[in-house]
Design a protein around this motif. Sequence first.
Motif, PDB file in Angstrom:
ATOM      1  N   ILE A 201      48.916  85.305  11.826  1.00 21.32           N
ATOM      2  CA  ILE A 201      49.453  85.366  13.179  1.00 21.32           C
ATOM      3  C   ILE A 201      48.327  85.245  14.198  1.00 21.32           C
ATOM      4  CG2 ILE A 201      49.336  87.893  13.209  1.00 21.32           C
ATOM      5  CD1 ILE A 201      51.730  87.897  15.109  1.00 21.32           C
ATOM      6  N   ALA A 202      48.626  84.590  15.311  1.00 19.66           N
ATOM      7  CA  ALA A 202      47.722  84.536  16.471  1.00 19.66           C
ATOM      8  C   ALA A 202      48.431  85.248  17.614  1.00 19.66           C
ATOM      9  CB  ALA A 202      47.403  83.097  16.844  1.00 19.66           C
ATOM     10  N   CYS A 203      47.761  86.196  18.226  1.00 21.58           N
ATOM     11  CA  CYS A 203      48.386  86.945  19.305  1.00 21.58           C
ATOM     12  C   CYS A 203      47.327  87.344  20.327  1.00 21.58           C
ATOM     13  CB  CYS A 203      49.108  88.181  18.775  1.00 21.58           C
ATOM     14  SG  CYS A 203      48.056  89.297  17.800  1.00 21.58           S
ATOM     15  N   GLU A 204      47.781  87.899  21.421  1.00 22.87           N
ATOM     16  CA  GLU A 204      46.878  88.313  22.493  1.00 22.87           C
ATOM     17  C   GLU A 204      47.364  89.653  23.028  1.00 22.87           C
ATOM     18  OE1 GLU A 204      45.377  86.322  26.660  1.00 22.87           O
ATOM     19  OE2 GLU A 204      45.491  85.048  24.857  1.00 22.87           O
ATOM     20  N   LEU A 205      46.513  90.681  22.899  1.00 25.58           N
ATOM     21  CA  LEU A 205      46.894  92.031  23.289  1.00 25.58           C
ATOM     22  C   LEU A 205      46.015  92.545  24.424  1.00 25.58           C
ATOM     23  CD1 LEU A 205      47.383  93.791  19.816  1.00 25.58           C
ATOM     24  CD2 LEU A 205      49.155  92.937  21.352  1.00 25.58           C
ATOM     25  N   PHE A 206      46.607  93.423  25.214  1.00 24.71           N
ATOM     26  CA  PHE A 206      45.857  94.121  26.259  1.00 24.71           C
ATOM     27  C   PHE A 206      45.293  95.385  25.614  1.00 24.71           C
ATOM     28  CE2 PHE A 206      45.644  96.479  30.404  1.00 24.71           C
ATOM     29  CZ  PHE A 206      44.795  95.589  31.044  1.00 24.71           C
ATOM     30  N   ASN A 207      43.984  95.388  25.339  1.00 26.51           N
ATOM     31  CA  ASN A 207      43.331  96.492  24.636  1.00 26.51           C
ATOM     32  C   ASN A 207      42.409  97.281  25.565  1.00 26.51           C
ATOM     33  OD1 ASN A 207      42.962  94.947  21.321  1.00 26.51           O
ATOM     34  ND2 ASN A 207      44.682  95.996  22.275  1.00 26.51           N
ATOM     35  N   TYR A 208      41.904  98.400  25.003  1.00 24.89           N
ATOM     36  CA  TYR A 208      41.041  99.286  25.791  1.00 24.89           C
ATOM     37  C   TYR A 208      39.776  99.607  25.001  1.00 24.89           C
ATOM     38  CZ  TYR A 208      45.172  99.941  28.677  1.00 24.89           C
ATOM     39  OH  TYR A 208      46.248  99.742  29.493  1.00 24.89           O
ATOM     40  N   ARG A 209      38.653  99.620  25.710  1.00 24.73           N
ATOM     41  CA  ARG A 209      37.373  99.978  25.094  1.00 24.73           C
ATOM     42  C   ARG A 209      37.243 101.501  25.036  1.00 24.73           C
ATOM     43  NH1 ARG A 209      36.188  95.812  28.759  1.00 24.73           N
ATOM     44  NH2 ARG A 209      35.472  93.871  27.733  1.00 24.73           N
ATOM     45  N   LYS A 210      36.151 101.946  24.440  1.00 25.53           N
ATOM     46  CA  LYS A 210      35.911 103.375  24.329  1.00 25.53           C
ATOM     47  C   LYS A 210      35.802 104.034  25.696  1.00 25.53           C
ATOM     48  CE  LYS A 210      32.650 106.753  22.404  1.00 25.53           C
ATOM     49  NZ  LYS A 210      31.418 106.930  21.608  1.00 25.53           N
TER      50      LYS A 210
ATOM     51  N   PHE B  42      40.636  95.103  28.424  1.00 26.07           N
ATOM     52  CA  PHE B  42      40.291  93.697  28.228  1.00 26.07           C
ATOM     53  C   PHE B  42      41.425  93.020  27.463  1.00 26.07           C
ATOM     54  CE2 PHE B  42      38.913  95.839  24.439  1.00 26.07           C
ATOM     55  CZ  PHE B  42      39.048  94.936  23.398  1.00 26.07           C
ATOM     56  N   TRP B  43      41.500  91.701  27.655  1.00 24.88           N
ATOM     57  CA  TRP B  43      42.484  90.917  26.922  1.00 24.88           C
ATOM     58  C   TRP B  43      41.847  90.440  25.625  1.00 24.88           C
ATOM     59  CZ3 TRP B  43      47.535  90.490  27.596  1.00 24.88           C
ATOM     60  CH2 TRP B  43      48.065  90.826  28.850  1.00 24.88           C
ATOM     61  N   ASN B  44      42.493  90.811  24.496  1.00 28.22           N
ATOM     62  CA  ASN B  44      41.927  90.548  23.181  1.00 28.22           C
ATOM     63  C   ASN B  44      42.792  89.515  22.455  1.00 28.22           C
ATOM     64  OD1 ASN B  44      40.451  90.701  20.875  1.00 28.22           O
ATOM     65  ND2 ASN B  44      41.138  92.740  20.260  1.00 28.22           N
ATOM     66  N   ALA B  45      42.263  88.303  22.323  1.00 33.16           N
ATOM     67  CA  ALA B  45      42.948  87.264  21.569  1.00 33.16           C
ATOM     68  C   ALA B  45      42.461  87.300  20.137  1.00 33.16           C
ATOM     69  CB  ALA B  45      42.675  85.894  22.175  1.00 33.16           C
ATOM     70  N   MET B  46      43.400  87.339  19.196  1.00 33.57           N
ATOM     71  CA  MET B  46      42.981  87.474  17.794  1.00 33.57           C
ATOM     72  C   MET B  46      43.838  86.607  16.891  1.00 33.57           C
ATOM     73  SD  MET B  46      44.541  91.265  17.039  1.00 33.57           S
ATOM     74  CE  MET B  46      44.036  91.885  18.637  1.00 33.57           C
TER      75      MET B  46
END
Length: 347
Positions: A74-83, A88-92
């Motif tokens: 799967i290819a997706c893009e999530l709104f993630n958070y750093r420590k 940040f927007w994380n495309a994986m």
Amino acid sequence: MFASAFGASPTPMVVTDARGSDNPIVWVNDAFVALTGYTRAELYGRNCRMLQGQGTDPGEIRRMRDAVATSKKIACELFNYRKDGSAFWNAMTICPVRDEGGAVAWFFAAQADMTDKRRSEQAMRGTNDELERLVDARTADLQAALEQKTALLHEVDHRVKNNLQVISSLMLLKARRTPEGEARDALQSMAERVGALSTAHRMLYSAGDVTRFDLREFAADFLADLTAGIDPDRTTVEAEVDSIAVSAAMAAPLALMMHELATNAVRHAFPNGRSGRVSITARRDDGGLRLLIQDDGVGIAAGPVNPAGFGHSLVEMVVRQLRGTIAWNEAMPGTRVEITIPLDRAN
């Protein structure tokens, strides 16, 4: 060798244990550590959901979990958070990795920080929205200005038409009170010419496009007035006029020219009770507007001489004004007048 290469890659990478409890992180490279702000010790043994937060899309999370549960790429893009809490927007791209027996042993994910791209897209959308707003506002202003101009031109044509009708009526009234002779005939002719101009302005006033003049509509209107005053059993007037839209600036000259030629043919081609036919043809071709007025009357040479008349000169003057050419010919019998007038491509 592969671990060394992946470890040094600038692309953030992570491997999770598909057979471990809650699919824990078992390896990350330096780029992933730099992206998230967590140390390896803080990452190993935990699920990647630790990077999710309030702004993460539940639908995208559900889609990713379903792919992992069914061992699909799967290819997706999530709104993630750093420590440190920054987002940040994380495309994986997540891929299942199988062991020698074909069972899924790990999940490998290559990631990319898409925050700058997202910001650029958002800024572009904002710019596009502003441009669309400005274009809509400008279009509305231009439409309002066009409507105002159209209304003004309609009003001008309406007033000109009314004034010409008044002038024509005054001249006809004066003609009726003038003894028969050249003066009366001249007043009558001038009143009719003014009437033809009034008809042209009336049509411009009533048309939806004030910049165009339909020759067929004018011809139908004008010929209705012309034939109303003649004996249909003695004189027949036929017309084949294409629907030709010409510029408004040509309306008055064309109206005056057609009126003059048709009226002269009806009045002078059939003296002494002679019967006959007058035909009017207007076509558009590559050369422009081609107008043909023809009758089967007595012809130019045999026609009555009118020292006070100037219809012939008036028609030639109008043709020159329109940058056209005219040819007067004996038709044997009758007269044939051929006129060519150039039309701009915009017409």
